[in-house]
Design an enzyme around this catalytic site. Structure first.
Site, PDB file in Angstrom:
ATOM      1  CE  LYS A 251      -8.226  -3.061  -0.250  1.00 34.63           C
ATOM      2  NZ  LYS A 251      -7.005  -3.506  -0.912  1.00 34.63           N
TER       3      LYS A 251
ATOM      4  NE  ARG B   7      -4.627  -6.245   6.995  1.00 34.65           N
ATOM      5  CZ  ARG B   7      -4.268  -5.625   5.884  1.00 34.65           C
ATOM      6  NH1 ARG B   7      -4.224  -6.310   4.762  1.00 34.65           N
ATOM      7  NH2 ARG B   7      -3.951  -4.354   5.884  1.00 34.65           N
TER       8      ARG B   7
ATOM      9  NE  ARG C  23       2.756   1.141  -5.997  1.00 35.36           N
ATOM     10  CZ  ARG C  23       2.242   0.797  -4.813  1.00 35.36           C
ATOM     11  NH1 ARG C  23       1.054   1.214  -4.463  1.00 35.36           N
ATOM     12  NH2 ARG C  23       2.933   0.028  -3.990  1.00 35.36           N
TER      13      ARG C  23
ATOM     14  NE  ARG D  87       5.941   1.452  -1.531  1.00 35.73           N
ATOM     15  CZ  ARG D  87       4.753   1.051  -1.066  1.00 35.73           C
ATOM     16  NH1 ARG D  87       3.698   1.810  -1.193  1.00 35.73           N
ATOM     17  NH2 ARG D  87       4.624  -0.131  -0.494  1.00 35.73           N
TER      18      ARG D  87
ATOM     19  NE  ARG E  61       2.614  -5.738  -0.800  1.00 40.49           N
ATOM     20  CZ  ARG E  61       2.560  -4.546  -1.371  1.00 40.49           C
ATOM     21  NH1 ARG E  61       3.599  -4.074  -2.053  1.00 40.49           N
ATOM     22  NH2 ARG E  61       1.476  -3.799  -1.267  1.00 40.49           N
TER      23      ARG E  61
END
Length: 384
Positions: free
Chosen positions: A13, A88, A127, A160, A171
């Site tokens: 996004k 949300r 990532r 991370r 999540r």
């Protein structure tokens, strides 16, 4: 163009929002950014949000909606906006629709960037970020040339703490439970548009453009200067025709006016030509400066890569040296061990030989004693 972006974490996004901002010249409005800005400026809503966060509570929808109202009242949102991170859930979506309706800025599109869950997990778990320059990589889709080393500056790549599979799947489950119902909400309104968020970024954005091209009042930032020029040309043409109609009197006066206009226009043309030359020179200088800067950047990158390669080469050489030393030590230890074994065998053989010699000597002594006894017996018989 009033858009709300919908999609799971890692769906892209943010990337598409940046491209939309560049293309259409409308602002991206992120609720996270609004909260941070309001708190840092100490606005009344920011103070309320800070109090809630300090107490370990979630910031209420009323506060967030108030911040969105303040942001949408700025003039840069008149031509449109991109909402990212809000709503949300369906309750927030209903409240947002009410707010935007009151402001006369209703949403036109709920743009869903759809990505398979397994792909999202790979995107997020893969990532890696350079600790030095912040360059992003993905070990599955866009890995660095050398594992764990940044291509740009040779810095160390880190992951991370929350980019582990267990946390990411939680999540995504939360997104599926709370945010995914928004898809049905905007589908019922006829505002939902879906783009597959897999493949090249440019291809995904092209699909987004095709969707937005059908919206009324869609105009890119690049097209606005051309439209302004066309409008200004029309205005000048109208002024000229009006001036011709108004001018009257003799032909001589009109000729004089025309001659004066021509001389004035010639002067203007020369001035314009001089300005254009100066502008061209400035542009040429800027281009040269940009090229030099680009070359410097390339040289710096190359130097950093060389440094990184040298470091890696040094490490390899050091590892080889350590390995050679270890191998040499092992050889020496083996030689010592073999020498010890040989020495032991020799000592054992000598002992065995000595024992054999001692046995032979003992046998000879016994034989001599027996011979002496026999000789004595013979001599004793002869005497008798």
């Amino acid at each position: 163009m009033r858009i709300v972006l919908i999609g799971a974490p890692g769906g892209g996004k943010g990337t598409q929002a940046k491209l939309l901002v560049e293309k259409y010249g409308i602002p991206q409005i992120s609720t996270g950014d609004l909260l941070r800005e309001a708190v840092s400026k100490g606005t009344p809503l920011g103070m309320q949000a800070k109090a809630a966060m300090d107490a370990g509570q979630l910031v209420s929808d009323d506060i967030v909606l108030g911040m969105i109202r303040d942001r949408l009242s700025r003039p840069d949102t008149d031509k449109g906006f991109i909402l990212d991170g809000f709503p949300r859930n369906t309750a927030q979506a209903e409240s947002l629709d009410t707010l935007l309706g009151d402001m006369g800025k209703p949403l036109q599109v709920g743009l869903l960037i759809d990505v398979d869950k397994n792909v999202l997990v790979k995107r997020l778990t893969g990532r890696r970020t350079c600790s030095s320059c912040g360059q992003m990589y993905n070990i599955y889709f866009s890995p660095p040339r050398i594992e764990g080393v940044c291509d740009k500056c040779g810095g160390k790549l880190t992951q991370r703490e929350d980019d582990n599979e267990e946390t990411i799947r939680k999540r995504l489950d939360v997104y599926q439970e709370q945010t995914a119902p928004l898809i049905d909400y905007y589908r019922r309104q006829g505002k939902l548009r879906t783009v597959q968020g897999v493949g090249e970024i440019s291809d995904i954005f092209a699909a987004v453009e095709r969707i937005l091209a059908s919206l009324p009042g869609t105009e890119t930032a690049a097209a606005r200067p051309a439209a302004k020029k066309a409008a200004s040309k029309k205005k000048t043409a109208k002024k000229k025709t009006a001036a011709k109609k108004k001018t009257g009197g003799s032909k001589k006066t009109t000729r004089k006016k025309v001659a004066a206009k021509k001389s004035g226009s010639k002067k203007k043309v020369t001035k314009k030509a001089a300005k254009k030359k100066v502008a061209k020179k400035k542009v040429a200088k800027k281009k040269v400066a940009k090229k030099k800067a680009a070359k410097k950047k390339v040289a710096k990158k190359a130097a950093k890569k060389k440094v990184a390669k040298k470091k890696i080469a040094k490490k390899k050489v050091a590892k080889k040296k350590v390995a050679k030393k270890k191998a040499a030590k092992k050889k020496i230890a083996k030689k010592k061990a073999t020498k010890k074994k040989v020495a032991k065998k020799k000592a054992a053989k000598k002992k065995v030989a000595k024992k054999k010699v001692a046995k032979k000597k003992a046998k000879k002594k016994v034989a001599k004693k027996k011979a002496k006894k026999k000789a004595k017996k013979k001599s004793a018989r002869k005497r008798r």
